[in-house]
Design a protein around this motif. Structure first.
Motif, PDB file in Angstrom:
ATOM      1  N   SER A  20       0.852  -1.058  -0.058  1.00 29.72           N
ATOM      2  CA  SER A  20       0.038   0.015  -0.231  1.00 29.72           C
ATOM      3  C   SER A  20       0.736   1.211   0.128  1.00 29.72           C
ATOM      4  O   SER A  20       1.798   1.558   0.710  1.00 29.72           O
ATOM      5  CB  SER A  20      -1.182  -0.034   1.442  1.00 29.72           C
ATOM      6  OG  SER A  20      -1.833  -1.326   1.247  1.00 29.72           O
ATOM      7  N   LYS A  21       0.567   2.079  -1.043  1.00 38.66           N
ATOM      8  CA  LYS A  21       1.234   3.281  -1.016  1.00 38.66           C
ATOM      9  C   LYS A  21       1.008   4.403   0.221  1.00 38.66           C
ATOM     10  O   LYS A  21       0.110   3.993   1.273  1.00 38.66           O
ATOM     11  CB  LYS A  21       0.787   4.375  -2.053  1.00 38.66           C
ATOM     12  CG  LYS A  21      -0.440   4.935  -1.988  1.00 38.66           C
ATOM     13  CD  LYS A  21      -0.831   5.464  -3.449  1.00 38.66           C
ATOM     14  CE  LYS A  21      -2.274   6.290  -3.222  1.00 38.66           C
ATOM     15  NZ  LYS A  21      -2.798   7.036  -4.443  1.00 38.66           N
ATOM     16  N   SER A  22       1.763   5.484   0.576  1.00 42.26           N
ATOM     17  CA  SER A  22       1.726   6.136   1.719  1.00 42.26           C
ATOM     18  C   SER A  22       0.290   6.889   1.718  1.00 42.26           C
ATOM     19  O   SER A  22      -0.202   7.509   0.833  1.00 42.26           O
ATOM     20  CB  SER A  22       2.784   7.234   1.392  1.00 42.26           C
ATOM     21  OG  SER A  22       4.052   6.866   1.385  1.00 42.26           O
ATOM     22  N   GLU A  23      -0.323   6.583   2.945  1.00 41.25           N
ATOM     23  CA  GLU A  23      -1.675   7.296   3.332  1.00 41.25           C
ATOM     24  C   GLU A  23      -1.731   7.411   4.576  1.00 41.25           C
ATOM     25  O   GLU A  23      -0.682   7.163   5.397  1.00 41.25           O
ATOM     26  CB  GLU A  23      -2.465   6.361   2.746  1.00 41.25           C
ATOM     27  CG  GLU A  23      -2.404   4.789   3.094  1.00 41.25           C
ATOM     28  CD  GLU A  23      -3.580   3.676   2.516  1.00 41.25           C
ATOM     29  OE1 GLU A  23      -4.150   4.127   1.405  1.00 41.25           O
ATOM     30  OE2 GLU A  23      -3.472   2.721   2.925  1.00 41.25           O
ATOM     31  N   ALA A  24      -2.659   7.958   5.057  1.00 43.41           N
ATOM     32  CA  ALA A  24      -2.851   8.126   6.579  1.00 43.41           C
ATOM     33  C   ALA A  24      -2.989   7.000   7.342  1.00 43.41           C
ATOM     34  O   ALA A  24      -3.598   6.126   6.805  1.00 43.41           O
ATOM     35  CB  ALA A  24      -4.100   9.161   6.534  1.00 43.41           C
TER      36      ALA A  24
END
Length: 229
Positions: A155-159
């Motif tokens: 998963s890519k950078s996210e909250a």
């Protein structure tokens, strides 16, 4: 004749000037391409090391007999709260194993093991969570590991889905299962700043933008102003 000779000399000078100009431009272009290739190769190697480490750790935890035995016990629990609140000995066993495998790499990072019913053990440097099973199930990636879906997710950078920190996190999650069913999954999260350290250029000569693609979307972009609206 004088005019003709002057024109001829001007023509010769123009030709040599053009050749020299094109040669200089080609040399500058080749030098820039060499720098970009070296920069890309270095960054790719560092990026690969991060994911090799995340893959190794999640795989070791996923195939551990201890992890499988504990998750099978958790999946027979019928209470509403986190199973590991009452099974403190099993929680400590998992945390000790996670810490030993992670070693000094667990800095601003997070490792979590979740059962198929939403029971969880989190090993991180952030404030502890007190979530019931239903709350954790809503936040987890359990649905993405059901059926014939992939055994791992990137998963890519996210909250942070657990709301522990305002720092964006990227993650590597791996399914834990036996021959009959999905037992849960292990997830390794790291802060996006780890990627910034690799891809954000501090060069005063070139302004470079790094883009990492994952599937049909971008995984990382070093300069957000180039992202789609």
């Amino acid at each position: 004749m004088v005019v003709t000779n002057c024109l001829f000399l001007l023509f010769v000078v123009a030709i040599f000037t053009g050749i020299r100009y094109r040669t200089t431009i080609a040399a500058i272009r080749n030098a820039a391409e060499d720098v970009l290739v070296q920069y890309a190769n270095t960054n790719t190697s560092q990026f690969q090391l991060i994911f090799d480490d995340m893959s190794r750790l999640t795989l070791n935890l996923a195939v551990s007999d201890l992890t499988g035995d504990i998750l099978r016990s958790a999946n027979t629990y019928h209470g509403s709260n986190n199973y590991f609140e009452s099974a403190q000995a099993k929680r400590r066993q998992l945390m000790n194993m996670m810490q030993q495998m992670a070693g000094p790499n667990l800095v601003k990072s997070s490792i979590s093991i979740l059962s198929a019913k939403g029971d969880y053990v989190l090993l991180d440097v952030y404030p502890s969570l007190l979530l019931c099973r239903n709350e954790m199930q809503e936040l987890s990636r359990l649905d993405q590991f059901q059926g014939k879906t992939p055994y791992k997710l990137i998963s890519k950078s996210e909250a942070d889905s657990y709301g522990r920190t305002d720092t964006p996190m990227f993650s590597y999650a791996r399914k834990i299962s036996d021959e009959y069913r999905v037992l849960g999954y292990v997830e390794y999260q790291k802060p996006a700043s780890d990627l910034d350290d690799i891809f954000c250029s501090s060069s005063e000569t070139f302004q470079m933008v790094s883009l990492v693609a994952h599937g049909e979307e971008w995984f990382y972009l070093s300069d957000p102003q180039f992202s789609d609206p």
